[in-house]
Design a protein around this motif. Structure first.
Motif, PDB file in Angstrom:
ATOM      1  N   ILE A  24      10.501 105.262 -77.207  1.00  0.00           N
ATOM      2  CA  ILE A  24       9.559 104.154 -76.615  1.00  0.00           C
ATOM      3  C   ILE A  24       9.996 103.322 -75.607  1.00  0.00           C
ATOM      4  CG2 ILE A  24       9.000 101.993 -77.694  1.00  0.00           C
ATOM      5  CD1 ILE A  24       8.621 103.659 -80.367  1.00  0.00           C
ATOM      6  N   LYS A  25      11.391 103.311 -75.600  1.00  0.00           N
ATOM      7  CA  LYS A  25      12.044 102.401 -74.540  1.00  0.00           C
ATOM      8  C   LYS A  25      11.659 103.049 -73.236  1.00  0.00           C
ATOM      9  CE  LYS A  25      16.342 101.867 -72.759  1.00  0.00           C
ATOM     10  NZ  LYS A  25      17.873 102.428 -72.894  1.00  0.00           N
ATOM     11  N   GLU A  26      11.725 104.322 -73.391  1.00  0.00           N
ATOM     12  CA  GLU A  26      11.349 105.044 -71.763  1.00  0.00           C
ATOM     13  C   GLU A  26       9.655 104.892 -71.560  1.00  0.00           C
ATOM     14  OE1 GLU A  26      13.025 108.879 -71.867  1.00  0.00           O
ATOM     15  OE2 GLU A  26      15.002 108.116 -72.024  1.00  0.00           O
ATOM     16  N   ALA A  27       9.151 104.878 -72.542  1.00  0.00           N
ATOM     17  CA  ALA A  27       7.674 105.020 -72.560  1.00  0.00           C
ATOM     18  C   ALA A  27       7.083 103.367 -71.905  1.00  0.00           C
ATOM     19  CB  ALA A  27       6.924 105.129 -73.667  1.00  0.00           C
ATOM     20  N   LYS A  28       7.978 102.528 -72.356  1.00  0.00           N
ATOM     21  CA  LYS A  28       7.733 101.158 -72.095  1.00  0.00           C
ATOM     22  C   LYS A  28       7.985 101.058 -70.479  1.00  0.00           C
ATOM     23  CE  LYS A  28       7.569  96.505 -72.490  1.00  0.00           C
ATOM     24  NZ  LYS A  28       6.192  95.609 -72.711  1.00  0.00           N
ATOM     25  N   SER A  29       9.185 101.499 -70.010  1.00  0.00           N
ATOM     26  CA  SER A  29       9.332 101.365 -68.469  1.00  0.00           C
ATOM     27  C   SER A  29       8.416 102.033 -67.889  1.00  0.00           C
ATOM     28  CB  SER A  29      10.927 101.860 -68.471  1.00  0.00           C
ATOM     29  OG  SER A  29      11.078 103.204 -68.728  1.00  0.00           O
ATOM     30  N   LYS A  30       7.774 103.050 -68.352  1.00  0.00           N
ATOM     31  CA  LYS A  30       6.813 103.661 -67.598  1.00  0.00           C
ATOM     32  C   LYS A  30       5.423 102.973 -67.840  1.00  0.00           C
ATOM     33  CE  LYS A  30       7.766 107.913 -69.515  1.00  0.00           C
ATOM     34  NZ  LYS A  30       7.619 109.267 -70.210  1.00  0.00           N
ATOM     35  N   GLY A  31       5.366 102.254 -68.807  1.00  0.00           N
ATOM     36  CA  GLY A  31       4.115 101.801 -69.323  1.00  0.00           C
ATOM     37  C   GLY A  31       3.172 102.823 -69.584  1.00  0.00           C
ATOM     38  N   ASP A  32       3.458 103.785 -70.167  1.00  0.00           N
ATOM     39  CA  ASP A  32       2.621 104.978 -70.720  1.00  0.00           C
ATOM     40  C   ASP A  32       3.032 105.257 -72.052  1.00  0.00           C
ATOM     41  OD1 ASP A  32       1.266 107.174 -71.087  1.00  0.00           O
ATOM     42  OD2 ASP A  32       1.866 108.212 -69.418  1.00  0.00           O
ATOM     43  N   PHE A  33       2.112 104.961 -72.836  1.00  0.00           N
ATOM     44  CA  PHE A  33       2.420 105.396 -74.255  1.00  0.00           C
ATOM     45  C   PHE A  33       1.512 106.415 -74.790  1.00  0.00           C
ATOM     46  CE2 PHE A  33       3.776 100.953 -73.804  1.00  0.00           C
ATOM     47  CZ  PHE A  33       4.980 101.201 -74.360  1.00  0.00           C
ATOM     48  N   SER A  34       0.912 107.363 -74.025  1.00  0.00           N
ATOM     49  CA  SER A  34       0.282 108.467 -74.390  1.00  0.00           C
ATOM     50  C   SER A  34       0.940 109.429 -74.932  1.00  0.00           C
ATOM     51  CB  SER A  34      -0.496 109.121 -73.050  1.00  0.00           C
ATOM     52  OG  SER A  34       0.548 109.620 -72.400  1.00  0.00           O
ATOM     53  N   ILE A  70       1.529 106.960 -81.165  1.00  0.00           N
ATOM     54  CA  ILE A  70       2.070 106.876 -82.475  1.00  0.00           C
ATOM     55  C   ILE A  70       3.368 107.900 -82.505  1.00  0.00           C
ATOM     56  CG2 ILE A  70       0.352 108.622 -83.537  1.00  0.00           C
ATOM     57  CD1 ILE A  70       0.677 107.184 -86.202  1.00  0.00           C
ATOM     58  N   LEU A  71       4.220 107.625 -83.426  1.00  0.00           N
ATOM     59  CA  LEU A  71       5.502 108.682 -83.456  1.00  0.00           C
ATOM     60  C   LEU A  71       5.628 108.644 -85.040  1.00  0.00           C
ATOM     61  CD1 LEU A  71       7.938 107.082 -80.872  1.00  0.00           C
ATOM     62  CD2 LEU A  71       6.968 109.577 -80.839  1.00  0.00           C
ATOM     63  N   ARG A  90      -7.119 106.755 -79.523  1.00  0.00           N
ATOM     64  CA  ARG A  90      -5.508 106.709 -79.560  1.00  0.00           C
ATOM     65  C   ARG A  90      -5.230 105.498 -80.525  1.00  0.00           C
ATOM     66  NH1 ARG A  90      -3.050 102.366 -77.182  1.00  0.00           N
ATOM     67  NH2 ARG A  90      -1.305 103.693 -76.928  1.00  0.00           N
ATOM     68  N   VAL A  91      -4.135 105.657 -81.284  1.00  0.00           N
ATOM     69  CA  VAL A  91      -3.583 104.387 -81.997  1.00  0.00           C
ATOM     70  C   VAL A  91      -3.276 103.324 -81.251  1.00  0.00           C
ATOM     71  CG1 VAL A  91      -1.554 103.645 -83.822  1.00  0.00           C
ATOM     72  CG2 VAL A  91      -2.490 106.380 -83.860  1.00  0.00           C
ATOM     73  N   ALA A  92      -3.953 101.976 -81.630  1.00  0.00           N
ATOM     74  CA  ALA A  92      -3.898 100.897 -80.970  1.00  0.00           C
ATOM     75  C   ALA A  92      -3.273  99.761 -81.757  1.00  0.00           C
ATOM     76  CB  ALA A  92      -5.509 100.441 -80.322  1.00  0.00           C
ATOM     77  N   GLY A  93      -3.123  99.944 -83.037  1.00  0.00           N
ATOM     78  CA  GLY A  93      -2.397  98.817 -83.832  1.00  0.00           C
ATOM     79  C   GLY A  93      -2.604  99.245 -85.448  1.00  0.00           C
ATOM     80  N   VAL A  94      -2.422  98.266 -86.052  1.00  0.00           N
ATOM     81  CA  VAL A  94      -2.435  98.401 -87.623  1.00  0.00           C
ATOM     82  C   VAL A  94      -3.437  97.500 -88.326  1.00  0.00           C
ATOM     83  CG1 VAL A  94      -0.065  99.477 -87.579  1.00  0.00           C
ATOM     84  CG2 VAL A  94      -0.548  96.863 -88.304  1.00  0.00           C
ATOM     85  N   ARG A  95      -3.757  97.943 -89.472  1.00  0.00           N
ATOM     86  CA  ARG A  95      -4.569  96.944 -90.098  1.00  0.00           C
ATOM     87  C   ARG A  95      -3.914  96.394 -91.740  1.00  0.00           C
ATOM     88  NH1 ARG A  95      -8.395  98.348 -93.689  1.00  0.00           N
ATOM     89  NH2 ARG A  95      -8.215 100.449 -93.030  1.00  0.00           N
ATOM     90  N   ALA A  96      -3.831  95.504 -91.998  1.00  0.00           N
ATOM     91  CA  ALA A  96      -3.111  95.181 -93.322  1.00  0.00           C
ATOM     92  C   ALA A  96      -4.185  93.937 -93.917  1.00  0.00           C
ATOM     93  CB  ALA A  96      -1.899  94.507 -93.031  1.00  0.00           C
ATOM     94  N   GLY A  97      -4.947  94.434 -95.181  1.00  0.00           N
ATOM     95  CA  GLY A  97      -5.918  93.636 -95.601  1.00  0.00           C
ATOM     96  C   GLY A  97      -6.910  93.392 -94.371  1.00  0.00           C
ATOM     97  N   THR A  98      -7.350  92.299 -94.544  1.00  0.00           N
ATOM     98  CA  THR A  98      -8.260  91.487 -93.302  1.00  0.00           C
ATOM     99  C   THR A  98      -7.671  91.364 -92.010  1.00  0.00           C
ATOM    100  OG1 THR A  98      -8.072  89.411 -94.025  1.00  0.00           O
ATOM    101  CG2 THR A  98      -9.654  90.689 -95.096  1.00  0.00           C
ATOM    102  N   GLN A 111       1.357 112.514 -74.223  1.00  0.00           N
ATOM    103  CA  GLN A 111       2.140 113.041 -73.020  1.00  0.00           C
ATOM    104  C   GLN A 111       3.563 112.442 -72.922  1.00  0.00           C
ATOM    105  OE1 GLN A 111       1.539 115.873 -71.623  1.00  0.00           O
ATOM    106  NE2 GLN A 111       3.368 115.822 -70.380  1.00  0.00           N
ATOM    107  N   SER A 112       3.316 111.047 -72.717  1.00  0.00           N
ATOM    108  CA  SER A 112       4.420 110.342 -72.211  1.00  0.00           C
ATOM    109  C   SER A 112       5.692 110.361 -73.518  1.00  0.00           C
ATOM    110  CB  SER A 112       4.001 108.839 -72.283  1.00  0.00           C
ATOM    111  OG  SER A 112       5.012 107.993 -72.049  1.00  0.00           O
ATOM    112  N   LEU A 113       4.810 110.373 -74.937  1.00  0.00           N
ATOM    113  CA  LEU A 113       5.787 110.367 -75.894  1.00  0.00           C
ATOM    114  C   LEU A 113       6.459 111.534 -76.518  1.00  0.00           C
ATOM    115  CD1 LEU A 113       3.791 107.917 -78.228  1.00  0.00           C
ATOM    116  CD2 LEU A 113       5.780 107.329 -76.861  1.00  0.00           C
ATOM    117  N   SER A 114       5.825 112.653 -75.716  1.00  0.00           N
ATOM    118  CA  SER A 114       6.335 113.964 -76.166  1.00  0.00           C
ATOM    119  C   SER A 114       7.830 114.204 -76.023  1.00  0.00           C
ATOM    120  CB  SER A 114       5.432 114.987 -75.410  1.00  0.00           C
ATOM    121  OG  SER A 114       6.150 114.943 -74.005  1.00  0.00           O
TER     122      SER A 114
END
Ligand SMILES: Cc1cc2nc3c(=O)[nH]c(=O)nc-3n(C[C@H](O)[C@H](O)[C@H](O)COP(=O)(O)OP(=O)(O)OC[C@H]3O[C@@H](n4cnc5c(N)ncnc54)[C@H](O)[C@@H]3O)c2cc1C
Ligand SMILES: Cc1cc2nc3c(=O)[nH]c(=O)nc-3n(C[C@H](O)[C@H](O)[C@H](O)COP(=O)(O)OP(=O)(O)OC[C@H]3O[C@@H](n4cnc5c(N)ncnc54)[C@H](O)[C@@H]3O)c2cc1C
Ligand SMILES: Nc1ncnc2c1ncn2[C@@H]1O[C@H](COP(=O)(O)O)[C@@H](O)[C@H]1O
Lengths: 255, 318, 431
Positions: C331-341, C297-298, C140-148, C343-346
């Motif tokens: 995302i607001k709803e996903a946050k309240s569910k604490g679920d960013f999978s 990710i969206l 799953r997507v966990a963040g971003v990378r910018a340079g180092t 499924q949750s983002l669908s």
């Protein structure tokens, strides 16, 4: 451990300036702004010195309130705090005024060992603010410096002059103006940009200065430096190259 | 008021400023004063070339920098109140001028390329700003009206017949806080790029130092000298510093300028503005140099330069 | 917020990204908005007009503070050939009153403003930083990378525009093909505001939007556009990238030719070009739509291909804004569910359908294919303009009735009746 002040200016990006060739007027309303090129070298040198010797780095800028945009950029390059001296009337200051304002702020509020300025600002390129500031503060200065080394309570520098290199030694506190080849400024990364947002910024207004900036220089006009050119375009093919050479022969500029 | 003052770091520069100062003094009906550094002979030359008064600056100790003259000059300026004070815009001259102006609390026009007097007899100065994109006209509201003038802006003054003038010796300046540790003179280059009829300038588009060879061949065939942009000289040190062209480098007026891998930022263009014909080779069709060029060749320099060299060889039968 | 973790990291401060950041920050979530430009909007461009409805939903009466140029009061479609043109004009007085139907604007200022709104609302804005890639963790997507530098987030929004490297890296879409995008090239030409109002015959600050079909693209699929701003005119062409490649035209030259057209030149005479820019437009509609969501990710705005290019209408900004809003809601709803999978983002897709975004994309899904029809860009403009010209020409020759003129023109333009009828039928259905 040196306490360092670095002075930078937020300037119009000259690459964005458009001109009306017939009236020689400049179109400035759509230009971007940037930290004056050589001031990035000044900030970088201050930060490198701190990385080497410890101490502190403060960035100082004088400008109109809109120059606020520059603070995050400046702070992301390493200084730990910024002094932002602003007033709407600070949009078009002359070097004497800028130096007077900087001197007033530095004298009253800041303790320092070294002040680093750029060789010249990208817009005015007057190369005056640095040495003027040193005079107003009553400290020695070295201009056109391309090497700096801290030696105890003195600083040894190399100045690049038109007739050669001059190595000089100055007691601290002192002011130097640096050339672009002294270093290559770093590009701030994400973490540095994020950290910059949390660094303290001290806002100082004209009122807080108790200073009237007398005008000594009056700008009576700013006109585009025009150049009439033919602007003919050619490709890289043999045929085109031949055409260019023919034209140069006809112009009589090669023989 | 005591007329027009000039201060040059060296002889040629002082003579150029004298020439400019004499013109202004004539119009103002006043005198010209020059500074001579340590050398009685120079003082005499300046009088022969038009100065009415020469201040002879006393000797410096070896570890004293030229800038130690600042307080001495400020003192006489305070006493005599010159109308106009011109200083040569060498690096040392620019620092001294800024410090003198700060001590006197007056305005200073930096690197002025034209001077004239307006109807109120005020000095009108023209200088470049925005990297050379614009000409700024400034007038000093304070006295003396101060300006720094780049070397070679004016022709040097020439000796005149039957000149007489006063030489006034100034005290040697006390040692300041700055100590000179070492002076390394620049190795003088034999060619003067400002004299060349054809200049081929290299920019960062040239990938490796060895590749300069290629451009040198083109310059040879075209009968020209190599010039460059500031980063080539100052950052990469591929060519000596007096070969870079632009607002902070050399200003040239050749018949032909050819820019090879030069992007044409305004600071560079300011130095080649007066070339009769400007030709540019750049692979980026949006490079600003094409806006400043008469003949723009859009292409890879590694392909274009050899072709151009060959074609020139052919037509010039070299 | 931990030192190195945000609830949401949004990549790209265009209208889609800034809207999402604004809405999330307003809800008190930790958001980081990252923009590669030296300042938000600095290098962004578009044709020139934003339909107001989407932003109006989010910031009522936004025009009172947003840097908009002119409300569009007149729409013009022009068929154009080398020497003739035929225009259909529509003017509606209600468009000149709140809630203004659409505004011309300049992106550098507008995007900077919208990003500043997000920052004001509490989003952390980092510009001058290019995101190079995604951090993945257990698929799953966990963040971003910018340079180092690396930065963690519960969810990442790919708002990085048409070329979305981010959506590609997440495996949600493939690389673009030339036939799926168009190249737009535009100049901004400065003229005094009165001159603009006078030349376009509008009173006060009224604006004009004009689209062109025909010779301005040399018969290639695409069109020309012209929008009036306060003291500038935005003008340019949009041409299918594959056609451009095939025919070896340079966009700059197309703009130059367009400007020199006898019907355009007088409109911009005496104007100073103050800006030139070029950019891609996604134009394959639903057919290029990526997967819109994944684990953590969206994808929003141009990155998701949300642009409608109908010939008489170019829309992207309102879709970008509304998709940013739908993402924020998700995302607001996903946050309240604490679920960013995944499924949750669908429900993102549901919200897009509820808003007009997917509904409109669906409604026009066949338009791109129809608009590939070459007759639209050469034969029909010829036909329409010459027909109109015949209609208005009195030259002492024997009069021909309208129908006769049409037949005549169809013959000279080598278009069959049947083809014309088919194209008209199709066009009526898909546009
Ligand atoms: C206050 C100030 C003063 C300055 N003074 C000066 C000055 O006096 N003189 C000066 O020169 N600069 C000066 N500069 C710097 C100036 O702004 C530019 O940065 C500099 O001139 C750029 O040099 P360049 O053209 O070599 O490099 P770049 O800007 O990097 O350009 C390289 C060019 O080469 C082209 N290129 C690359 N590969 C190829 C290839 N294979 N074939 C063909 N073309 C290729 C590229 O398209 C590009 O346009 C000054 C800057 C400031 C801020
Ligand atoms: C020629 C042309 C004409 C158009 N005309 C119109 C019109 O008249 N009306 C209309 O409504 N729409 C029009 N559009 C479409 C409209 O411009 C887009 O639909 C809209 O800009 C999409 O917004 P966005 O936020 O999704 O993407 P963008 O506006 O493209 O913003 C993406 C942002 O992400 C940044 N970014 C990209 N990659 C990274 C990265 N790796 N790291 C950090 N930041 C990154 C970019 O710098 C940019 O700021 C036009 C488009 C074009 C090209
Ligand atoms: N407005 C300003 N605020 C802070 N520092 C400045 C300002 N203007 C000039 N400086 C500093 O003075 C140097 C020389 O500027 P100038 O005399 O304008 O060429 C710059 O490189 C900066 O370091």
């Amino acid at each position: 451990m040196p306490r360092i002040i670095t002075c930078y200016k937020w300037v119009k990006d000259e690459a964005d300036i458009k001109v009306d060739t017939s009236s020689r007027q400049l179109t400035l309303d759509r230009v971007g702004y940037k930290i004056s090129d050589y001031d990035r070298n000044a900030i970088e040198e201050a930060v490198r010195m701190q990385e080497q010797h410890g101490g502190s780095v403060i960035a100082v800028t004088v400008g109109p309130p809109s120059a606020k945009q520059s603070l995050k950029d400046a702070l992301s390059r390493g200084p730990e705090e910024a002094y932002f001296i602003n007033d709407p009337s600070f949009a078009e200051l002359e070097p004497a005024q800028t130096a007077a304002i900087l001197a007033a702020v530095i004298k009253g509020r800041l303790e320092y060992d070294l002040i680093i300025c750029g060789e010249g600002s990208s817009d005015l390129y007057a190369q005056q603010v640095g040495p003027r500031l040193a005079e107003l503060l009553g400290i020695p200065c070295a201009t056109y410096v391309n090497k700096l080394a801290l030696e105890g309570t003195r600083i040894n520098v190399e100045r690049k002059l038109d007739d050669g290199i001059e190595k000089i030694s100055l007691p601290l506190p002192a002011l130097v103006t640096v050339l672009p080849d002294i270093n290559t400024p770093r590009l701030p990364g994400l973490k540095q940009v994020l950290a910059a947002g949390k660094k303290p910024v001290h806002n100082i207004g004209l009122k807080d200065l108790g200073l009237t900036c007398e005008v000594t220089l009056n700008t009576t006009g700013i006109l585009a430096a025009t150049m009439e050119r033919r602007r003919l375009r050619f490709g890289a093919g043999n045929e085109d190259i031949r055409k260019v050479v023919d034209a140069l022969l006809k112009e009589g500029v090669i023989a | 008021m005591s007329g027009v003052w000039v201060l040059g770091e060296r002889r040629e520069q002082t003579l150029e400023l004298l020439n400019a100062g004499l013109g202004l003094a004539r119009e103002l009906g006043t005198t010209v004063t020059a500074f001579a550094i340590q050398d009685q002979g120079l003082a005499k030359t300046y009088i022969e070339c038009g100065a009415d008064t020469v201040y002879l600056l006393g000797s410096l100790a070896p570890e004293q920098p030229l800038e130690d003259y600042v307080p001495v000059i400020v003192d006489v300026a305070r006493q005599k109140n010159p109308d106009i004070f011109l200083i040569s815009a060498t690096p040392r001259g620019k620092e001294m001028a800024a410090r003198i102006a700060a001590r006197l609390g007056v305005g200073l026009g930096s690197e002025c390329t034209r001077l004239r007097l307006d109807e109120n007899k005020s000095l009108v100065m023209e200088r470049l700003m925005f990297g050379g994109a614009a000409v700024q006209t400034v007038v000093c509201l304070t006295r003396p009206q101060m300006a720094t003038i780049p070397p070679r802006t004016f022709e040097p003054a020439v000796p005149l017949a039957n000149r007489e003038g006063e030489i006034i010796e100034l005290p040697a300046p006390p040692a300041g806080k700055v100590r000179v540790l070492e002076r390394k003179p620049r190795v003088q280059e034999s060619v003067d790029i400002t004299e060349a009829r054809v200049v081929v300038a290299i920019g960062r588009g040239v990938e490796k130092q060895e590749d300069i060879e290629l451009i040198q061949e083109l310059a040879n065939v075209a009968g020209g000298e190599l010039g460059c942009t500031r980063p080539i000289a100052e950052e990469l040190h591929w060519l000596p510093e007096n070969r870079y062209l632009g607002i902070s480098g050399q200003k040239i007026k050749p018949d032909l300028y050819i820019g090879v891998g030069v992007s044409g930022q305004i600071q560079h263009i300011s130095g080649i503005r007066d070339a009769k014909v400007i030709c540019a080779i750049n692979k980026d069709e949006n490079a600003p140099i094409f806006e400043a060029a008469d003949y723009g060749i859009v292409g890879d320099l590694y392909a274009v330069v050899p072709q151009l060299t060959r074609e020139l060889q052919r037509v010039l039968k070299k | 917020m931990g030192e190195d973790k945000f609830t949401a990291i949004i990549i790209g401060a265009g209208p889609a990204g800034s809207t999402a950041a604004y809405l999330l920050a307003r809800e008190g979530l930790d958001v980081l908005l990252i923009e590669k430009g030296a300042s938000p909007g600095s290098k962004n461009m578009f044709g020139g007009r934003m339909y107001s409805h989407a932003l109006q939903q989010i910031m009522p009466d936004f025009w009172e503070e947003a840097p908009v140029e002119r409300p569009v009061v007149r729409e013009v479609i022009t068929f154009i050939t080398e020497d003739r043109s035929l225009s259909i004009t529509c003017q509606d007085e209600s468009w000149s009153r709140p809630p203004y139907h659409s505004f011309t604007l300049l992106r550098a200022e507008f995007d900077a403003w919208l990003a500043a709104k997000a920052e004001e609302a509490g989003a952390v804005l980092a510009y001058g930083i290019r995101v190079d890639g995604l951090l993945m963790e257990k698929g799953r997507v966990a963040g971003v990378r910018a340079g180092t530098d690396e930065m963690l987030a519960d969810v990442v929004i790919a708002a990085d525009g048409v070329n979305s490297i981010i959506a590609q890296q997440a495996g949600l879409r493939k690389e673009l093909e030339p036939c799926q995008v168009a190249t737009g090239a535009k100049e901004v030409i400065a003229l005094p505001p009165e001159t603009i109002s006078q030349r376009f015959q509008v009173s006060g600050n009224g604006g004009v939007a004009q689209l062109f079909v025909g010779s301005c693209t040399k018969g290639m699929p695409g069109g020309g556009f012209l929008y009036t701003n306060k003291n500038t005119i935005s003008l340019g062409v949009v041409v299918n990238a594959a056609a451009l490649q095939q025919n070896q035209y340079r966009p700059v030259d197309l703009v130059e030719d367009f400007k020199a057209h006898p019907h355009i030149a007088p409109l911009i005479e005496g104007g100073e070009v103050v800006e030139y820019s070029a950019h891609l437009v996604p134009e394959a509609g639903l057919h290029m739509m990526p997967q819109l969501y994944g684990d953590g990710i969206l994808v929003v705005g141009d990155a998701a291909g949300f642009v409608l290019n109908l010939g008489y209408q170019v829309r992207g900004m309102d879709l970008a804004i509304a998709s940013g809003a739908a993402a924020a809601r998700t995302i607001k709803e996903a946050k309240s569910k604490g679920d960013f999978s995944r499924q949750s983002l669908s429900c993102y897709q549901e919200y897009l359908k509820e808003s007009f975004v997917l509904r409109d994309m669906e409604a026009y899904k066949n338009a791109p294919a129809f608009l590939e029809n070459k007759r639209l860009f050469s034969a029909y403009p010829q036909l329409a303009t010459s027909l109109a010209s015949k209609m208005f020409t009195v030259d002492g020759n024997q009069p021909v009735h309208l129908l006769g003129k049409i037949i005549d023109q169809l013959k000279t333009n080598q278009v069959g009746w049947f083809q014309l009828a088919c194209d008209a039928w199709k066009g009526g259905r898909v546009l």
